[in-house]
Write an enzyme that holds these catalytic residues in place. Structure first.
Site, PDB file in Angstrom:
ATOM      1  N   GLY A  62       0.764  -1.250   0.000  1.00 12.31           N
ATOM      2  CA  GLY A  62       0.000   0.000   0.000  1.00 12.31           C
ATOM      3  C   GLY A  62       0.786   1.285   0.000  1.00 12.31           C
ATOM      4  CE1 TYR A  80      -8.489   1.723 -10.030  1.00 13.30           C
ATOM      5  CE2 TYR A  80      -6.432   2.047 -11.197  1.00 13.30           C
ATOM      6  CZ  TYR A  80      -7.322   1.212 -10.563  1.00 13.30           C
ATOM      7  OH  TYR A  80      -7.044  -0.119 -10.452  1.00 13.30           O
ATOM      8  CE1 TYR A  89      -1.421  -3.442  -8.793  1.00 12.28           C
ATOM      9  CE2 TYR A  89      -0.332  -1.468  -7.987  1.00 12.28           C
ATOM     10  CZ  TYR A  89      -0.805  -2.735  -7.770  1.00 12.28           C
ATOM     11  OH  TYR A  89      -0.662  -3.327  -6.541  1.00 12.28           O
ATOM     12  N   PRO A 104       4.718  -5.174  -0.703  1.00 13.20           N
ATOM     13  CG  PRO A 104       6.941  -4.478  -0.831  1.00 13.20           C
ATOM     14  CD  PRO A 104       6.058  -5.530  -0.223  1.00 13.20           C
ATOM     15  NE  ARG A 156       0.198   2.383  -6.004  1.00 11.39           N
ATOM     16  CZ  ARG A 156      -0.903   2.309  -6.765  1.00 11.39           C
ATOM     17  NH1 ARG A 156      -0.906   2.807  -7.976  1.00 11.39           N
ATOM     18  NH2 ARG A 156      -1.997   1.750  -6.285  1.00 11.39           N
ATOM     19  CB  CYS A 160     -14.166   2.853 -30.409  1.00 10.40           C
ATOM     20  SG  CYS A 160     -13.229   2.622 -31.907  1.00 10.40           S
ATOM     21  CD  GLU A 161     -15.087   2.086 -24.168  1.00  9.42           C
ATOM     22  OE1 GLU A 161     -15.703   2.825 -23.387  1.00  9.42           O
ATOM     23  OE2 GLU A 161     -15.340   0.889 -24.333  1.00  9.42           O
ATOM     24  NE  ARG A 221      -2.434   3.095 -11.457  1.00  4.20           N
ATOM     25  CZ  ARG A 221      -2.401   4.309 -10.990  1.00  4.20           C
ATOM     26  NH1 ARG A 221      -1.881   5.286 -11.701  1.00  4.20           N
ATOM     27  NH2 ARG A 221      -2.864   4.581  -9.800  1.00  4.20           N
TER      28      ARG A 221
HETATM   29  N1  LLP Z   1      -1.396  -7.024  -0.809  1.00  5.93           N
HETATM   30  C1  LLP Z   1      -2.689  -7.156  -1.152  1.00  5.93           C
HETATM   31  C2  LLP Z   1      -3.520  -8.119  -0.456  1.00  5.93           C
HETATM   32  C3  LLP Z   1      -3.224  -6.344  -2.179  1.00  5.93           C
HETATM   33  O1  LLP Z   1      -4.497  -6.469  -2.514  1.00  5.93           O
HETATM   34  C4  LLP Z   1      -2.378  -5.409  -2.843  1.00  5.93           C
HETATM   35  C5  LLP Z   1      -2.896  -4.564  -3.913  1.00  5.93           C
HETATM   36  C6  LLP Z   1      -1.032  -5.338  -2.459  1.00  5.93           C
HETATM   37  C7  LLP Z   1      -0.571  -6.153  -1.434  1.00  5.93           C
HETATM   38  C8  LLP Z   1      -0.050  -4.398  -3.111  1.00  5.93           C
HETATM   39  O2  LLP Z   1      -0.400  -3.073  -2.921  1.00  5.93           O
HETATM   40  P1  LLP Z   1       0.607  -1.918  -3.396  1.00  5.93           P
HETATM   41  O3  LLP Z   1       1.856  -2.003  -2.526  1.00  5.93           O
HETATM   42  O4  LLP Z   1       0.916  -2.124  -4.820  1.00  5.93           O
HETATM   43  O5  LLP Z   1      -0.168  -0.675  -3.153  1.00  5.93           O
HETATM   44  N2  LLP Z   1      -4.695  -1.301  -9.855  1.00  5.93           N
HETATM   45  C9  LLP Z   1      -4.627  -0.308  -8.806  1.00  5.93           C
HETATM   46  C10 LLP Z   1      -4.021  -0.865  -7.546  1.00  5.93           C
HETATM   47  C11 LLP Z   1      -4.761  -2.069  -7.018  1.00  5.93           C
HETATM   48  C12 LLP Z   1      -4.120  -2.637  -5.792  1.00  5.93           C
HETATM   49  C13 LLP Z   1      -4.694  -3.955  -5.457  1.00  5.93           C
HETATM   50  N3  LLP Z   1      -4.103  -4.619  -4.339  1.00  5.93           N
HETATM   51  C14 LLP Z   1      -3.864   0.902  -9.333  1.00  5.93           C
HETATM   52  O6  LLP Z   1      -3.449   0.891 -10.498  1.00  5.93           O
HETATM   53  O7  LLP Z   1      -3.733   1.899  -8.652  1.00  5.93           O
END
Ligand code: LLP
Length: 424
Positions: free
Chosen positions: A244, A321, A376, A279, A281, A347-348, A317
């Site tokens: 996150g 979003y 992502y 992690p 992202r 086409c959107e 993205r």
């Molecule tokens: N652990 C779990 C259980 C998760 O569901 C996720 C992300 C992570 C770890 C990794 O989170 P990060 O460190 O990457 O924030 N597609 C969206 C992001 C979706 C995240 C889903 N879960 C975007 O492009 O912003």
């Protein structure tokens, strides 16, 4: 702010480079649209987190959903990373990239029997269980194979991570995890199941979090739960704090790896358990760019459009979003700034990479780089409008390799058939 990835994407004589290779050279070789990743930046981001947690026993389980390219995963695995997976497909990729099964954790609300079985067969570290119904399925599947499944419960601490609603997961109303208030009952049930071995607790509250407070609030609740669970006789060897940690797409100033690690350790660092972080992202985003070529420019009424060969199927993205990602010309800037939408060929009307963006004048054939696209980006790409998915390139220093070929037209119809007897 200087992020670990930013030195890997520097300008030399006005030209954008990835490590020591000009993006222009890579695009000429591999074509566009194209994802380019820096192995140096991936390693730097991983190492920064690893160092930040050095004072406590920890495993960094890279969240493979953010970028699942085998070469990217292998780059991290060779540095010691474990992997966080959410499907049998992600498990397959993690293993193919050389991950140690004992460093794989499996999260997700909808694990199927065959997926549970594949994870047991591989001998993963633990399942992060998201419901009591799932717990019972894992118990049954483990029983059939004569195995004992190591589990944690993903608890939902009901904190607001103050991020986009689609990527908030720790609220009471979200589909993820079990409410923290029900955790003691769920753990008590787990203890009665013959093929379940409780090994810890898990929590993940959302993604692109740029404030430490939600992490601290959630982990304070986890801390107190760990005490209650241990008092009730449960073994808590692993505390998985999820992923996150956010990155800078525009003006956000996310905590550094050190600040994040300090906040985590302040809550759960002294509980005599190994910390797992997941992690995605914060490792991959700033290690990649998306490169696209300008096809046309046009003006409809007052509105200027730059039409490029990359689109929402390649990088969803912005469309999904309303996300902002920095975009810059790969070559020398040609001066005059226009306000424009940078759009793809899908086409959107939702197909845009940038909306109402002040951007230097560009012309047909120019290359643009979308920054922070290593996470992502490709992993959410599709074949919408029958567009073959982009190629992926990994750079390390002066060398680069295509690590996923551009899809061909034949790839688009692989597995399809025309059943003559069903057609008139
Ligand atoms: N652990 C779990 C259980 C998760 O569901 C996720 C992300 C992570 C770890 C990794 O989170 P990060 O460190 O990457 O924030 N597609 C969206 C992001 C979706 C995240 C889903 N879960 C975007 O492009 O912003």
């Amino acid at each position: 702010m200087t992020t670990p990835g930013s030195q890997a994407f520097a300008r030399r004589d006005g030209q954008l480079f990835v490590d020591d290779v000009a993006v222009e050279v890579i695009a000429r070789d591999a074509g566009t649209p194209l994802y380019v990743y820096s192995a140096t930046a991936l390693a730097a981001a991983y190492d920064a987190l690893d160092r930040a947690f050095a004072a406590v026993p920890h495993t960094i389980c890279y969240s493979i959903k953010s970028n699942m390219n085998l070469a990217v995963v292998a780059t991290l695995v060779r540095r010691g990373a474990g992997v966080d997976v959410t499907s049998a497909g992600e498990l397959f990729r993690a293993l193919r990239a050389g991950a140690d099964p004992q460093r794989i954790v499996y999260s997700g609300v909808g694990k199927r029997d065959d997926e549970i079985d594949a994870a047991l067969a591989a001998g993963i570290r633990m399942f992060n269980v998201e419901s009591r119904a799932e717990l019972r399925r894992i118990d049954a599947v483990a029983g059939q194979r004569g195995a004992c499944a190591p589990v944690t419960f993903r608890v939902n601490p009901d904190v607001d991570p103050k991020t986009h609603p689609y990527i908030s997961t720790g609220l009471r109303t979200s589909k993820f995890g079990i409410p923290i208030a029900e955790a003691l009952d769920a753990y008590a049930e787990a203890k009665t199941l013959a093929n379940i071995d409780v090994v810890g607790v898990d929590c993940h509250i959302g993604s692109q979090i740029v404030d430490l407070q939600p992490f601290s609030d959630a982990l304070a609740r986890v801390r107190s739960l760990v005490g209650d669970l241990r008092n009730a006789g449960h073994r808590i060897d692993w505390i998985d704090v999820g992923g996150g940690l956010g990155v800078t797409y525009a003006e956000e100033v996310p905590p550094s790896a050190d600040e994040y690690a300090a906040a985590v350790q302040a809550q759960v660092g002294d509980l005599d358990a190994e910390i797992v972080i997941e992690p995605g992202r914060s490792i991959a985003a700033d290690a990649g760019i998306f490169v696209t070529r300008v096809l046309y420019t046009k003006t409809n009424g007052e509105k200027h459009f730059v039409i490029v060969d990359g689109a929402m199927n390649d990088l969803i993205r912005p469309a999904l979003y309303g996300a902002y990602q920095r975009i810059e010309p790969v070559g020398l800037s040609k001066g005059a700034v226009l306000r424009c939408d940078i759009v793809g060929a899908v086409c959107e009307s939702g197909d845009f990479l940038a909306k109402d963006r002040s951007f230097p004048a560009v012309e047909t054939g120019d290359l643009l780089a979308v920054r922070s696209a290593g996470a992502y980006g490709f992993s959410m790409a599709s074949n919408y409008n029958a567009r073959p998915r982009a190629a992926e390139v990994l750079v390390r220093g002066e060398r680069f390799a295509v690590v996923r070929e551009r899809e061909s037209l034949e790839d688009l119809v692989r597995g399809e058939s025309i059943p003559e007897d069903l057609l008139e």
